[in-house]
Design an enzyme around this catalytic site. Structure first.
Site, PDB file in Angstrom:
ATOM      1  N   ARG A  99       0.836  -1.202   0.000  1.00  0.00           N
ATOM      2  CA  ARG A  99       0.000   0.000   0.000  1.00  0.00           C
ATOM      3  C   ARG A  99       0.871   1.253   0.000  1.00  0.00           C
ATOM      4  O   ARG A  99       1.875   1.324   0.705  1.00  0.00           O
ATOM      5  CB  ARG A  99      -0.935   0.000   1.198  1.00  0.00           C
ATOM      6  CG  ARG A  99      -1.911  -1.154   1.140  1.00  0.00           C
ATOM      7  CD  ARG A  99      -3.054  -1.034   2.122  1.00  0.00           C
ATOM      8  NE  ARG A  99      -3.809  -2.276   2.111  1.00  0.00           N
ATOM      9  CZ  ARG A  99      -4.727  -2.593   1.199  1.00  0.00           C
ATOM     10  NH1 ARG A  99      -5.015  -1.745   0.235  1.00  0.00           N
ATOM     11  NH2 ARG A  99      -5.361  -3.752   1.248  1.00  0.00           N
ATOM     12  N   ASP A 100       0.466   2.227  -0.814  1.00  0.00           N
ATOM     13  CA  ASP A 100       1.165   3.508  -0.892  1.00  0.00           C
ATOM     14  C   ASP A 100       0.991   4.245   0.435  1.00  0.00           C
ATOM     15  O   ASP A 100      -0.106   4.259   0.999  1.00  0.00           O
ATOM     16  CB  ASP A 100       0.599   4.333  -2.046  1.00  0.00           C
ATOM     17  CG  ASP A 100       1.481   5.495  -2.425  1.00  0.00           C
ATOM     18  OD1 ASP A 100       1.656   6.404  -1.575  1.00  0.00           O
ATOM     19  OD2 ASP A 100       1.994   5.522  -3.547  1.00  0.00           O
ATOM     20  N   ILE A 101       2.057   4.858   0.938  1.00  0.00           N
ATOM     21  CA  ILE A 101       1.972   5.572   2.218  1.00  0.00           C
ATOM     22  C   ILE A 101       1.286   6.931   2.065  1.00  0.00           C
ATOM     23  O   ILE A 101       0.931   7.558   3.059  1.00  0.00           O
ATOM     24  CB  ILE A 101       3.349   5.734   2.894  1.00  0.00           C
ATOM     25  CG1 ILE A 101       4.301   6.546   2.018  1.00  0.00           C
ATOM     26  CG2 ILE A 101       3.930   4.386   3.270  1.00  0.00           C
ATOM     27  CD1 ILE A 101       5.583   6.955   2.728  1.00  0.00           C
ATOM     28  N   ASN A 151       4.691   5.639 -14.338  1.00  0.00           N
ATOM     29  CA  ASN A 151       5.341   6.887 -14.721  1.00  0.00           C
ATOM     30  C   ASN A 151       6.768   6.576 -15.162  1.00  0.00           C
ATOM     31  O   ASN A 151       7.406   5.674 -14.625  1.00  0.00           O
ATOM     32  CB  ASN A 151       5.370   7.854 -13.533  1.00  0.00           C
ATOM     33  CG  ASN A 151       3.972   8.172 -13.031  1.00  0.00           C
ATOM     34  OD1 ASN A 151       3.047   8.340 -13.814  1.00  0.00           O
ATOM     35  ND2 ASN A 151       3.815   8.241 -11.723  1.00  0.00           N
ATOM     36  N   GLU A 206       9.019   9.488  -9.470  1.00  0.00           N
ATOM     37  CA  GLU A 206       9.729  10.003  -8.300  1.00  0.00           C
ATOM     38  C   GLU A 206      10.736   9.008  -7.741  1.00  0.00           C
ATOM     39  O   GLU A 206      11.788   9.398  -7.261  1.00  0.00           O
ATOM     40  CB  GLU A 206       8.728  10.399  -7.214  1.00  0.00           C
ATOM     41  CG  GLU A 206       7.851  11.576  -7.632  1.00  0.00           C
ATOM     42  CD  GLU A 206       6.817  11.947  -6.591  1.00  0.00           C
ATOM     43  OE1 GLU A 206       6.804  11.343  -5.497  1.00  0.00           O
ATOM     44  OE2 GLU A 206       6.008  12.846  -6.877  1.00  0.00           O
ATOM     45  N   VAL A 207      10.397   7.715  -7.781  1.00  0.00           N
ATOM     46  CA  VAL A 207      11.318   6.670  -7.330  1.00  0.00           C
ATOM     47  C   VAL A 207      11.782   5.919  -8.574  1.00  0.00           C
ATOM     48  O   VAL A 207      10.958   5.408  -9.329  1.00  0.00           O
ATOM     49  CB  VAL A 207      10.634   5.707  -6.332  1.00  0.00           C
ATOM     50  CG1 VAL A 207      11.592   4.582  -5.939  1.00  0.00           C
ATOM     51  CG2 VAL A 207      10.153   6.466  -5.097  1.00  0.00           C
ATOM     52  N   HIS A 218       7.535   0.879 -11.107  1.00  0.00           N
ATOM     53  CA  HIS A 218       6.414   0.524 -10.241  1.00  0.00           C
ATOM     54  C   HIS A 218       5.099   0.849 -10.931  1.00  0.00           C
ATOM     55  O   HIS A 218       4.974   1.842 -11.638  1.00  0.00           O
ATOM     56  CB  HIS A 218       6.503   1.192  -8.863  1.00  0.00           C
ATOM     57  CG  HIS A 218       6.675   2.677  -8.886  1.00  0.00           C
ATOM     58  ND1 HIS A 218       7.850   3.296  -9.263  1.00  0.00           N
ATOM     59  CD2 HIS A 218       5.824   3.672  -8.549  1.00  0.00           C
ATOM     60  CE1 HIS A 218       7.718   4.604  -9.158  1.00  0.00           C
ATOM     61  NE2 HIS A 218       6.481   4.861  -8.737  1.00  0.00           N
ATOM     62  N   HIS A 259       1.161   1.643 -10.338  1.00  0.00           N
ATOM     63  CA  HIS A 259       0.170   2.109  -9.374  1.00  0.00           C
ATOM     64  C   HIS A 259      -1.171   1.464  -9.703  1.00  0.00           C
ATOM     65  O   HIS A 259      -1.636   1.545 -10.840  1.00  0.00           O
ATOM     66  CB  HIS A 259      -0.022   3.630  -9.472  1.00  0.00           C
ATOM     67  CG  HIS A 259       1.164   4.444  -9.103  1.00  0.00           C
ATOM     68  ND1 HIS A 259       1.296   5.050  -7.879  1.00  0.00           N
ATOM     69  CD2 HIS A 259       2.275   4.771  -9.816  1.00  0.00           C
ATOM     70  CE1 HIS A 259       2.437   5.730  -7.847  1.00  0.00           C
ATOM     71  NE2 HIS A 259       3.045   5.570  -9.004  1.00  0.00           N
TER      72      HIS A 259
END
Length: 115
Positions: free
Chosen positions: A28-30, A86, A94-95, A99, A101
């Site tokens: 889960r995304d924080i 992305n 960003e990372v 990944h 989403h």
């Protein structure tokens, strides 16, 4: 250099892991952008989609199949959900560890805002 996602996969950083196998890990995304916001990442560090190679075909496919499975488990498959990857700065990455989403649980609106 190890990414934050690699540290989560290795258990060095705590996360709410909802799925893990030999190829991918999902958690889960924080900072969720929807009621369901899960990140699905390859266990192998791959910086961007541009860095995927032929030998990564199985892991790339696994990302999508795990997204389908988790959408069903989260109860969002029937109403619908969004999958986003992305790539690089203009794509909003960003990372720098590929990944996917998985977002859902409410109407998500348009993909992009018109300017």
């Amino acid at each position: 250099m190890s990414t934050i996602f690699s540290k989560i996969i290795a258990g060095e950083i705590p996360a709410d892991i909802v799925y893990q196998d030999e190829l991918v890990t999902a958690f889960r995304d924080i900072n969720p952008q929807a009621p369901t916001h899960i990140l699905i990442v390859p266990n192998k560090e791959i910086a961007t989609v541009n860095d995927l190679a032929a030998e990564d075909e199985q892991v790339a496919g696994r990302l999508l199949l795990v997204a389908k499975k988790l959408a069903a488990q989260e109860g969002i498959a029937e109403d619908g959900y969004r999958l986003m990857i992305n790539c690089n700065q203009h794509g909003g990455q960003e990372v720098f560890h590929v990944h996917l989403h998985l977002l859902g649980g409410r109407p998500l609106g348009p993909m992009l805002m018109r300017r």
